[in-house]
Every structure is written in structure tokens, then in C-alpha cells.
Design a protein around this motif. Structure first.
Motif, PDB file in Angstrom:
ATOM      1  N   ALA A  52       0.821  -1.227   0.000  1.00 57.53           N
ATOM      2  CA  ALA A  52       0.000   0.000   0.000  1.00 57.53           C
ATOM      3  C   ALA A  52       0.844   1.262   0.000  1.00 57.53           C
ATOM      4  CB  ALA A  52      -0.918  -0.022   1.211  1.00 57.53           C
ATOM      5  N   SER A  53       2.100   1.153   0.463  1.00 52.77           N
ATOM      6  CA  SER A  53       2.926   2.355   0.587  1.00 52.77           C
ATOM      7  C   SER A  53       3.908   2.510  -0.578  1.00 52.77           C
ATOM      8  CB  SER A  53       3.691   2.302   1.910  1.00 52.77           C
ATOM      9  OG  SER A  53       4.300   1.039   2.062  1.00 52.77           O
ATOM     10  N   GLU A  54       3.805   1.649  -1.578  1.00 48.25           N
ATOM     11  CA  GLU A  54       4.730   1.764  -2.718  1.00 48.25           C
ATOM     12  C   GLU A  54       3.979   2.156  -3.977  1.00 48.25           C
ATOM     13  OE1 GLU A  54       7.247  -1.627  -3.278  1.00 48.25           O
ATOM     14  OE2 GLU A  54       8.007  -1.563  -1.225  1.00 48.25           O
ATOM     15  N   GLY A 174      -1.631   3.126  13.656  1.00 48.81           N
ATOM     16  CA  GLY A 174      -0.711   4.264  13.780  1.00 48.81           C
ATOM     17  C   GLY A 174       0.691   3.883  13.321  1.00 48.81           C
ATOM     18  N   HIS A 175       1.521   4.897  13.101  1.00 46.71           N
ATOM     19  CA  HIS A 175       2.882   4.647  12.618  1.00 46.71           C
ATOM     20  C   HIS A 175       3.873   4.627  13.777  1.00 46.71           C
ATOM     21  CE1 HIS A 175       6.617   5.675  10.278  1.00 46.71           C
ATOM     22  NE2 HIS A 175       6.097   4.685   9.573  1.00 46.71           N
ATOM     23  N   LEU A 176       5.025   3.999  13.520  1.00 48.40           N
ATOM     24  CA  LEU A 176       6.072   3.902  14.549  1.00 48.40           C
ATOM     25  C   LEU A 176       6.470   5.277  15.090  1.00 48.40           C
ATOM     26  CD1 LEU A 176       8.317   1.336  12.665  1.00 48.40           C
ATOM     27  CD2 LEU A 176       6.932   0.865  14.688  1.00 48.40           C
ATOM     28  N   PHE A 224      -2.130   7.719   9.690  1.00 48.96           N
ATOM     29  CA  PHE A 224      -2.023   6.283   9.912  1.00 48.96           C
ATOM     30  C   PHE A 224      -1.207   5.608   8.829  1.00 48.96           C
ATOM     31  CE2 PHE A 224      -5.814   7.601   7.616  1.00 48.96           C
ATOM     32  CZ  PHE A 224      -5.628   6.962   6.411  1.00 48.96           C
ATOM     33  N   SER A 225      -0.874   4.349   9.140  1.00 43.28           N
ATOM     34  CA  SER A 225      -0.235   3.470   8.163  1.00 43.28           C
ATOM     35  C   SER A 225      -1.212   2.411   7.699  1.00 43.28           C
ATOM     36  CB  SER A 225       0.942   2.752   8.835  1.00 43.28           C
ATOM     37  OG  SER A 225       2.140   3.159   8.268  1.00 43.28           O
ATOM     38  N   ALA A 226      -2.215   2.162   8.509  1.00 48.29           N
ATOM     39  CA  ALA A 226      -3.153   1.084   8.195  1.00 48.29           C
ATOM     40  C   ALA A 226      -4.532   1.388   8.792  1.00 48.29           C
ATOM     41  CB  ALA A 226      -2.622  -0.244   8.724  1.00 48.29           C
ATOM     42  N   ALA A 252       0.951  10.745   5.109  1.00 46.82           N
ATOM     43  CA  ALA A 252       1.898  10.059   4.221  1.00 46.82           C
ATOM     44  C   ALA A 252       1.206   9.085   3.278  1.00 46.82           C
ATOM     45  CB  ALA A 252       2.945   9.326   5.037  1.00 46.82           C
ATOM     46  N   HIS A 253       0.252   8.326   3.817  1.00 47.51           N
ATOM     47  CA  HIS A 253      -0.370   7.300   2.985  1.00 47.51           C
ATOM     48  C   HIS A 253      -1.294   7.873   1.925  1.00 47.51           C
ATOM     49  CE1 HIS A 253       0.424   3.072   3.489  1.00 47.51           C
ATOM     50  NE2 HIS A 253       1.074   3.465   4.567  1.00 47.51           N
ATOM     51  N   PHE A 254      -2.082   8.867   2.299  1.00 47.87           N
ATOM     52  CA  PHE A 254      -3.150   9.289   1.374  1.00 47.87           C
ATOM     53  C   PHE A 254      -2.900  10.648   0.727  1.00 47.87           C
ATOM     54  CE2 PHE A 254      -5.188  12.162   4.425  1.00 47.87           C
ATOM     55  CZ  PHE A 254      -4.710  11.676   5.623  1.00 47.87           C
ATOM     56  N   HIS A 281       6.375   9.592  -1.812  1.00 49.06           N
ATOM     57  CA  HIS A 281       6.529   8.452  -2.726  1.00 49.06           C
ATOM     58  C   HIS A 281       5.429   7.405  -2.648  1.00 49.06           C
ATOM     59  CE1 HIS A 281       8.723   7.834   1.087  1.00 49.06           C
ATOM     60  NE2 HIS A 281       8.170   6.645   1.048  1.00 49.06           N
ATOM     61  N   LYS A 282       4.416   7.634  -1.828  1.00 50.44           N
ATOM     62  CA  LYS A 282       3.380   6.590  -1.721  1.00 50.44           C
ATOM     63  C   LYS A 282       2.312   6.894  -2.771  1.00 50.44           C
ATOM     64  CE  LYS A 282       4.256   5.344   3.101  1.00 50.44           C
ATOM     65  NZ  LYS A 282       5.079   6.355   3.779  1.00 50.44           N
ATOM     66  N   THR A 283       1.074   7.168  -2.347  1.00 44.29           N
ATOM     67  CA  THR A 283       0.051   7.500  -3.356  1.00 44.29           C
ATOM     68  C   THR A 283       0.471   8.703  -4.195  1.00 44.29           C
ATOM     69  OG1 THR A 283      -1.071   8.625  -1.548  1.00 44.29           O
ATOM     70  CG2 THR A 283      -2.023   6.530  -2.267  1.00 44.29           C
ATOM     71  N   LEU A 411      -3.199  -8.773   6.750  1.00 46.36           N
ATOM     72  CA  LEU A 411      -2.470  -8.459   5.517  1.00 46.36           C
ATOM     73  C   LEU A 411      -2.956  -7.094   5.062  1.00 46.36           C
ATOM     74  CD1 LEU A 411      -2.685 -11.799   3.485  1.00 46.36           C
ATOM     75  CD2 LEU A 411      -0.707 -10.920   4.746  1.00 46.36           C
ATOM     76  N   ARG A 412      -2.010  -6.295   4.557  1.00 50.83           N
ATOM     77  CA  ARG A 412      -2.385  -4.972   4.043  1.00 50.83           C
ATOM     78  C   ARG A 412      -2.156  -4.949   2.538  1.00 50.83           C
ATOM     79  NH1 ARG A 412       0.981   0.463   5.421  1.00 50.83           N
ATOM     80  NH2 ARG A 412       2.405  -0.686   4.075  1.00 50.83           N
ATOM     81  N   PHE A 413      -3.193  -4.658   1.807  1.00 48.74           N
ATOM     82  CA  PHE A 413      -3.104  -4.548   0.351  1.00 48.74           C
ATOM     83  C   PHE A 413      -3.325  -3.082  -0.028  1.00 48.74           C
ATOM     84  CE2 PHE A 413      -4.821  -8.716   1.336  1.00 48.74           C
ATOM     85  CZ  PHE A 413      -4.104  -9.565   0.528  1.00 48.74           C
TER      86      PHE A 413
END
Ligand code: DSN
Length: 495
Positions: A52-54, A174-176, A224-226, A252-254, A281-283, A411-413
């Protein structure tokens, strides 16, 4: 290689010429590295990318980051550098900031962070510095943050008073860098977390409001990350204001979905948050890096990211960010962002139809979270089996995860990369079918005592062969960087 390519090709493509020349120059110095670069392209073409992050950045973006700009030091900020000769870097950085502001409708942009983690640190330090300028902090400002001792942190805390951060828990998505105990954010702040409801997987807004009133954090951190559902940033900003918290959103994700207008209104954090951080570099489909957007009142603090937190800026990456922001500010990109979301919804819906447990029953963004514990598997088993079948994705913790962060239950898609390749509804249904058949075709392996392994699994060979063939057929129709003739390069790469 280039000579052979030009001799054999009546209409050479700019992309192939550039890539071949580039690879040839690398091969002259280190053929093994050249081979590995080519192998990475071969691998990325051979596996369906569902991480999802690539994503896949454009070859123009990649060209902007591979040049002599890398040789220039430019610590400081535009027109306030600690080095001479930064005129070109100034112009590039100014342009990247302007492109970012235009793209997101932001009051201010800072494009130097090397990653999303760096962007978060810059934002945190900006809030701390703006809120409480203490002599202690000034004294330590130049020191590498990781070198500050526990005693020094305690003194800073005592001098600064309220340093609470309320962020999303790791198991909730949440993210690290949002306060995880082994991350520096947990040393900078007294961390509290909020979590999604374990039964529904959703955020509870009234619960969050209550927590805000109890904790009264300095920073209310969202993002978030997920997590797969829209978040009402307009409403949460009102709650943050009730307790005087600074609202920071890590998008970052969206970010790409915001840039393309697919996430808008109350769900777009940019007009509402005090500061917004992101990767590029994600979405967003740009070069690997980070960025901070903020209200004008935080600008002067954010712009001091280097040297306060960051090492020297990477001018070649900033140039590539400017290219990517321009690419994202187009009608074509808007259509892409919309499609990423539509594809994720179709993927989630098709998985549900096939009896796969999708968290929250669907998605509002580019992420689909699946609970494989309900199939008697760990995320690790699912991730490895799917990779063997030609799909790349990652395992992920879920709320109340019974297997913990290493094995995980989920699993995260994600659909950003497959959508960049041009895939749509038909392909999403096919992918869902392959995923479901694979997950339903795995059994945990048993150890000598008959206990189920959390890592090893038995995958039916027929299921695997069928999945690989179907993935191969899909990828054959949607070729990554089709301008690059991999077979030619493999044949001619001098070893
Ligand atoms: N690696 C990113 C992700 O997968 O969400 C965040 O660090």
C-alpha cells in the motif's frame, strides 16, 4: 550497450536511450550493481505490487534525482544557507515549495525532509519550539537529537511543561513515529494513544474527544499506516481547539488522494490541521522523501528543520519532488487518484464476496486490510504464500492482534501501484480471486508435536502454479516502464 541499441533501432526512445546510457556508465564502474539495478526492474515487472505504501515514480522524476545536484551542500533554507553557491538549489527549492503549496492549497511548504519520519520530527520540533522557547532547548538545538541523554530530556520536559502527545496506537494502524516506545517520538513526548474499536475497527469520535479532554495533549496526532476509513479532520480540529492542542496530521499514505481531489472537504486535513506531514513516494507517486505543510504561524519554525533536526538537504531529491508535484497537478493525475480509490473499493468488495474477512467491511482510501487469523493463518504465512504466487504485499497488525507485530493477524493490500500500471475493475476482480484462492489454499505446517507453525505453511502446488500463471498473464498486459527493453539490456550488459 548504447551504441548497439542505437545501431539496432531506427526510432530510439528517449527513455530507453537515457536508461541504457545510465546503466552502461554504472556498469563501467561496477557491473554487479548495474546487474542488480536491472534485476530490480525485472523483479518489479514479475511480481504484482500490492504494497500500500509503494508506487512507481515517473522516469522524469527518476532522472531529476540522478544527477550532479547531489554534489551540492545547501544546509539552511532558501537564501539563508550555511554554504556559498546555492543559487540553483535556492531556485529549485523555491519552485518545489511553490508547486507543493499550489497542489495542496497550503499556506506554507517545507520540502527538505528526507523521509516521512524526518517530516514528523520537523513538525514535532516546530511545535515544541513555537510553544516553548526555553534556553535549554536553544542550547541543545544544535545537538543530534539521538545524542541527548535521558537526564537532558528530563530537564527539557521539566522546563517545557506539557509535552503530551496523543497519537493512534500501533495496533490500530498508527505509525512507529507516532509515539511507539522504541521511536524517538516516545522520548520527546509523554505519549498516550487512542485506538479503534476492536469490534468495528473504526475510530470513535466521542471517545477521542473525551480522551483529548482528559489528557490535554500538546500535540494531537492523526494519520495512519493502516486505517481504511475517512477521518473527519474538520470535526477533530474543533475538538483539538477545545483543549488547545496543536493538530498534526501525518497524511503520508493518502497524500496523493488529497492532491488528486479524491479525498476532500472535511476529510482533507490540509485546510484544518495546524501542520501536515507526508512522504512523497506513496500514493503521491514522487521520489522517496518527505514534506511538511503548515499554517503560516508555524513556517519560521518548520523552515529551521535543517539544522535543528535534519542533515543537509538533498537538492537532487528536491528537484525530483518539484517534478512530481507538477505531475500531480494535472487532470490525468486527478483521474488516477479517483481510480486508486475505486480500485481499492472493488478489490475489497470482491474479497468480501469470496469470503475473505476485510476489516471494516471495505475501504474509503487505497488500503484494504484483511484478517487472515479468521482463516487460521498468520499474516506472515499469508504474506509469504502470496509472494510465492507472485504477489508482493505486507503483513500488518490488526486491533487486538493475537499474533503480535512479527507474525500478525492481518495483511495490508494497496492499489496505488497496480493503478499506476493502468489496471481497473476487471483486474481487481481477478486479483481478488487469486488472493482468495491462495489464502484458502494454505494450511499452517505442523511441528513434530503437532503444533501449528506461525511461519511455515503448506501451499497446494496446483493453487500456486495457477496463481503464478494468472499473475504472469496480468503483468504481461500491464508492463512497468514499457519503454525499457529489458531483454536487450540483459543480453548486452557487459559483465
Ligand atoms: N513504510 C511505510 C508504510 O508501509 O506504511 C511507513 O513507514
Amino acid at each position: 550497450m548504447l551504441k548497439e541499441y542505437l545501431a539496432a533501432t531506427p526510432n530510439p526512445s528517449t527513455e530507453m536511450v537515457a536508461f541504457t546510457a545510465n546503466l552502461e556508465m554504472v556498469a563501467r564502474k561496477n557491473p554487479q550493481i548495474a546487474r542488480l539495478i536491472l534485476q530490480e526492474l525485472i523483479d518489479q515487472r514479475s511480481y504484482l505490487k500490492l504494497i500500500a505504501s509503494e508506487n512507481y515514480s515517473s522516469l522524469s522524476t527518476q532522472s531529476a534525482m540522478g544527477n550532479f545536484l547531489t554534489d551540492k551542500y545547501a544546509e539552511g533554507f532558501v537564501e539563508n544557507r550555511f554554504y556559498a553557491g546555492c543559487d540553483n538549489v535556492d531556485a529549485i527549492e523555491r519552485m518545489a515549495c511553490d508547486e507543493a503549496k499550489k497542489l495542496f492549497g497550503a499556506e506554507h511548504a517545507y520540502v527538505q525532509p528526507h523521509s516521512g519520519a524526518d517530516a514528523n520530527l520537523v513538525a514535532f520540533l516546530a511545535v515544541l519550539r513555537k510553544k516553548i522557547q526555553t534556553p535549554m532547548m536553544d542550547e541543545l538545538g544544535q545537538k543530534n537529537i539521538l545524542a541527548i541523554s535521558k537526564e537532558e530530556w528530563d530537564k527539557i520536559r521539566a522546563a517545557m511543561g506539557n509535552q503530551r502527545l496523543l497519537g493512534m496506537g500501533l495496533y490500530s494502524g498508527g505509525h512507529l513515529t507516532h509515539g511507539y516506545r522504541h521511536n524517538v517520538s516516545a522520548q520527546l513526548f509523554e505519549v498516550y494513544d487512542y485506538n479503534v474499536d476492536e469490534a468495528t475497527g473504526l475510530l470513535n469520535y466521542e471517545g477521542l474527544r473525551k480522551q483529548l479532554h482528559e489528557i490535554k495533549p500538546l500535540i494531537f496526532l492523526l494519520g495512519f499506516s493502516a486505517y481504511t476509513r475517512n477521518i473527519d479532520y474538520a470535526l477533530l480540529k474543533k475538538y483539538a481547539d477545545e483543549v488547545g492542542a496543536v493538530m498534526v496530521v501525518d497524511m503520508a499514505h493518502f497524500a496523493g488522494l488529497v492532491a488528486g481531489g479524491a479525498i476532500s472537504g472535511d476529510f482533507n486535513p490540509v485546510p484544518h490541521a495546524d501542520l501536515v506531514t507526508t512522504t512523497t513516494h506513496k500514493t503521491l507517486r514522487g521520489p522517496r522523501g518527505g514534506m511538511v505543510l503548515c499554517k503560516q504561524e508555524y513556517a519560521e519554525y518548520v523552515d529551521k528543520g535543517c539544522p535543528h533536526v535534519l542533515g543537509g538537504p538533498l537538492p537532487h531529491m528536491i528537484a525530483a519532488k518539484a517534478i512530481a508535484f507538477g505531475e500531480a497537478n494535472t487532470a490525468e493525475y486527478k483521474a488516477y487518484a479517483k481510480k486508486v480509490m475505486e480500485n481499492a473499493k472493488i478489490l475489497a468488495g470482491a474479497l468480501v464476496e469470496k469470503g475473505v474477512a476485510v476489516q471494516t467491511g471495505g475501504t474509503d482510501n487505497h488500503i484494504v486490510l484483511v484478517n487472515v487469523a479468521k482463516l487460521g493463518l498468520t499474516g506472515r504465512q499469508g504474506e509469504s504464500a502470496l509472494r510465492e504466487c507472485g504477489l508482493t504485499l505486507n503483513r500488518n497488525t490488526l486491533p487486538g492482534d493475537i499474533y503480535g507485530p512479527w507474525y500478525t493477524s492481518g495483511l495490508r493490500f494497496g492499489t496505488p501501484a497496480t493503478t499506476s500500471l493502468g489496471m481497473g475493475e476487471e483486474e481487481m476482480r481477478e486479483i481478488a480471486d487469486i488472493i482468495a484462492a491462495t489464502l484458502q489454499g494454505i494450511k499452517p505446517a505442523l511441528d513434530k508435536k503437532g503444533n501449528k507453525s506461525k511461519a511455515k505453511f503448506i501451499l497446494d502446488e496446483g493453487v500456486k502454479a495457477a496463481a503464478r500463471e494468472r499473475i504472469h498473464a496480468l503483468l504481461g498486459k500491464f508492463v512497468l516502464y514499457p519503454e525499457i527493453d529489458v531483454e536487450f539490456l540483459r543480453k548486452h550488459l557487459i559483465c
